[in-house]
Design a protein around this motif. Structure first.
Motif, short mmCIF file in Angstrom:
data_model
loop_
_atom_site.label_atom_id
_atom_site.label_comp_id
_atom_site.label_asym_id
_atom_site.label_seq_id
_atom_site.Cartn_x
_atom_site.Cartn_y
_atom_site.Cartn_z
N VAL A 164 47.22 42.09 77.32
CA VAL A 164 46.55 40.77 77.60
C VAL A 164 45.08 40.86 77.73
O VAL A 164 44.24 40.27 77.13
N ASN A 165 44.78 42.06 78.55
CA ASN A 165 43.22 42.50 78.73
C ASN A 165 42.68 42.46 77.52
O ASN A 165 41.33 42.12 77.06
N TYR A 166 43.30 43.44 76.62
CA TYR A 166 42.81 43.72 75.19
C TYR A 166 42.60 42.62 74.34
O TYR A 166 41.25 42.35 73.88
N VAL A 167 43.38 41.63 74.57
CA VAL A 167 43.44 40.36 73.54
C VAL A 167 42.36 39.32 73.98
O VAL A 167 41.23 39.02 73.44
N ARG A 169 39.69 40.54 75.96
CA ARG A 169 38.29 41.26 75.73
C ARG A 169 37.62 41.45 74.40
O ARG A 169 36.80 41.03 73.75
N GLN A 170 38.88 42.00 73.54
CA GLN A 170 38.44 42.55 72.42
C GLN A 170 38.75 41.15 70.99
O GLN A 170 37.93 41.44 70.40
N VAL A 171 39.92 40.82 71.30
CA VAL A 171 40.34 39.91 70.27
C VAL A 171 39.69 38.51 70.38
O VAL A 171 38.91 38.12 69.39
N LYS A 172 39.85 37.82 71.52
CA LYS A 172 39.13 36.42 71.66
C LYS A 172 37.72 36.64 72.11
O LYS A 172 37.05 35.69 72.17
N LYS A 173 37.34 37.83 72.42
CA LYS A 173 35.88 37.78 72.97
C LYS A 173 35.46 36.99 73.97
O LYS A 173 34.61 36.35 73.78
#
Length: 557
Positions: A164-167, A169-173
């Motif tokens: 969830v944190n990756y999405v 931070r990185q995907v949805k910015k």
């Protein structure tokens, strides 16, 4: 009018008064829940559940961590997060440690945040990393020395949490870069606090529980000082009021409420989180109710009984194509508050769910609930109902005299155990807000009928004066909302050479074919001349607070 004519409208079993002295503090109420409902689920969030026992352990650890920072009893701690499990854990921790909760809207701009942090004198803040950059922009000008950072996935376990944190931070910015040297991560604070000693302070009913900032829709925000006993009273008032409906939840089934309103808003703080604590209920945390698709997707996985919301949310959900993927058949009470519920919305909600919206009324200054329609009503009344147990309401004119004639407008004034202690460090504002006989002046204009049912006709400040006639925006909005093709609308006053002020109507279309002429024809057949809009403007959306209240002052600009 007689002392309390509205008691005749109370459903059977609802008491005239409640006893708020049964708890010495909100902490006593929460600790009772932690003991009594240890194994029950307290919060459900993104498929992960948090029990009462876990909420107890985590909040105790976080309370110990905060005490280790050297904060003293009565210090203010700001909480700036959407609905996520860290919020109720932090609330319980701050109160258990003897501090004061300062609820902060995470969508604040840096100047708004700076005002609130400076005004409250907060020394610590718990903030979701998505908005850490806002804090970075203003922290130097405040007294904040300690920052605890949360992330969306903190409470979801290692693998799901990392994903969830990756999405986010990185995907949805959704996390702009920030620098907050010395900031501690929430889970690290919990781990540290778990090994630290915790000293339970002596708390009294008259200690301050929270500073609830208000006035955002009308001007500079002020901190309403809510004592432990104010919020306790409102929890018990709400419990007594909802009992006739919630009593129909089958035995052995855990009462479950949808928390789509943000917990930093006093409505959700009291009527979702604290009331669920009192009743041993489960709270479904919805982090972003404006994402209607995701909200309905989450609701489709649960059986729930209580749904407090604002009119704009009921309206958005009811018009959404995924509405019928949710099982609404267990819903016992839909409470509308925060803003006027439009009758067109109420009608649609009743048709689609079979559960009428009980409109209520309240303010940040009253913890918040003041009045509500009986939860036994079978249709929408268009009123804000009757005063809750232990609550007195009346109307006064501009000279401060009581308005005794049913149907005559006056300012709504309120007395009851839920009314705040005053505005934080603003003795003059506090004095101005009270009548000589101890009633709080709401700033809202209302009327009442023979049975003691009150109706809000408008905010004093929002009233439009057309050639000396009062035009209440709520009334015009309620009419226009019934016009075919209108999704949402708002009314404000604009300067006019001839009439002093004129009515301006702003519309969001449901049907792209809706024309200005069609709206004018509809208004002509439903509104007297001076109430008809002089100017009609179509927009793709209306400016709103994060709770969904329409910001009329933005439209005035």
């Amino acid at each position: 009018m007689s002392d309390r004519p509205w008691l005749g409208a109370y459903p059977q079993g609802v008491p005239a008064d409640i006893d708020a002295s049964q708890y010495t503090s909100l902490v006593a109420l929460m600790e009772e829940a932690f003991t009594r409902h240890r194994d029950s689920v307290a919060y459900s969030f993104m498929g992960k559940e948090l029990t009462y026992a876990q909420t107890d352990a985590q909040s105790r650890a976080f309370a110990a961590y905060l005490q280790g920072l050297g904060l003293v009893k009565g210090d203010r701690v700001a909480l700036m997060m959407p609905n996520m499990p860290q919020y109720p854990v932090a609330v319980a921790a701050v109160l258990r440690a003897g501090y004061v909760v300062v609820n902060v809207n995470p969508l604040y701009t840096a100047p708004e945040l700076e005002h609130q942090l400076k005004d409250s004198g907060a020394k610590a803040i718990v903030v979701i990393e998505n908005f850490a950059t806002t804090l970075q922009a203003c922290i130097a000008a405040t007294a904040v020395k300690h920052v605890v950072l949360c992330a969306m996935g903190d409470s979801l376990g290692l693998i799901k949490g990392m994903l969830v944190n990756y999405v986010v931070r990185q995907v949805k910015k959704m996390v702009p870069p920030f620098q907050l040297p010395g900031a501690v991560r929430f889970n690290d604070a919990l781990a540290k606090g778990a090994h630290a000693s915790f000293q339970a302070p002596q708390l009294k009913a008259d200690d301050i529980a929270l500073l609830q900032y208000t006035g955002g829709t009308t001007g500079v925000s002020k901190g309403a000082v809510l004592l432990h006993r104010n919020v306790i009273a409102n929890v018990l008032q709400s419990e007594a009021w909802n009992a006739p409906a919630m009593g129909k939840v089958p035995a052995g089934e855990q009462p479950t409420s949808v928390c789509a309103l943000p917990l930093y808003h006093i409505f959700a703080f009291t009527v979702n989180m604290m009331l669920s604590m009192r009743t041993g209920g489960k709270t479904l945390l919805i982090p972003n109710p404006r994402d209607l698709k995701a909200t309905l997707q989450e609701l489709s996985k649960h059986r729930f009984h209580s749904f407090p919301a604002v009119s704009t949310l009921f309206n958005g959900l009811a018009h959404h194509p995924d509405f019928n993927t949710v099982d609404w058949s267990h819903l016992k009470v839909s409470v509308g508050g925060g803003m006027a519920v439009q009758s067109a919305v109420a009608q649609l909600w009743l048709e689609k769910t079979g559960c009428p919206i009980c409109e209520g009324y309240g303010l940040s200054e009253t913890s918040p609930s003041v009045s509500c329609n009986p939860v036994t009503v079978s249709q929408f009344t268009g009123t804000i109902g009757v005063p809750l147990p232990s609550t007195y309401m009346k109307l006064i004119d501009d000279a401060g005299n009581e308005v005794t004639e049913p149907g005559q407008p006056g300012e709504i004034v309120i007395k009851g155990p839920q009314v705040m202690a005053g505005y934080w460090q603003l003795p003059d504002e506090t004095a101005k807000s009270m009548t000589a006989d101890g009633f709080f002046k709401s700033g809202d204009i209302g009327t009442f009928d023979e049975n003691g049912f009150f109706k809000v006709v408008d905010r004093k400040k929002d009233m439009v004066l057309v050639s000396g006639f009062n035009v209440y925006p709520n009334e015009v909005e309620d009419v226009v909302a019934k016009c075919p093709g209108v999704l949402e609308c708002a009314v404000v006053g604009i300067p006019d050479e001839k009439t002093g002020e004129a009515v301006k109507l702003v519309i969001v279309k449901k049907d792209p074919g809706l024309t200005e002429q069609a709206v004018r024809d509809f208004c002509r057949s439903h509104l007297t001349g001076y109430k008809q809009p002089r100017v009609i403007e179509f927009r793709t959306e209306l400016p709103k607070t994060p709770v969904g209240k329409i910001l009329r002052r933005e439209l005035r600009k």
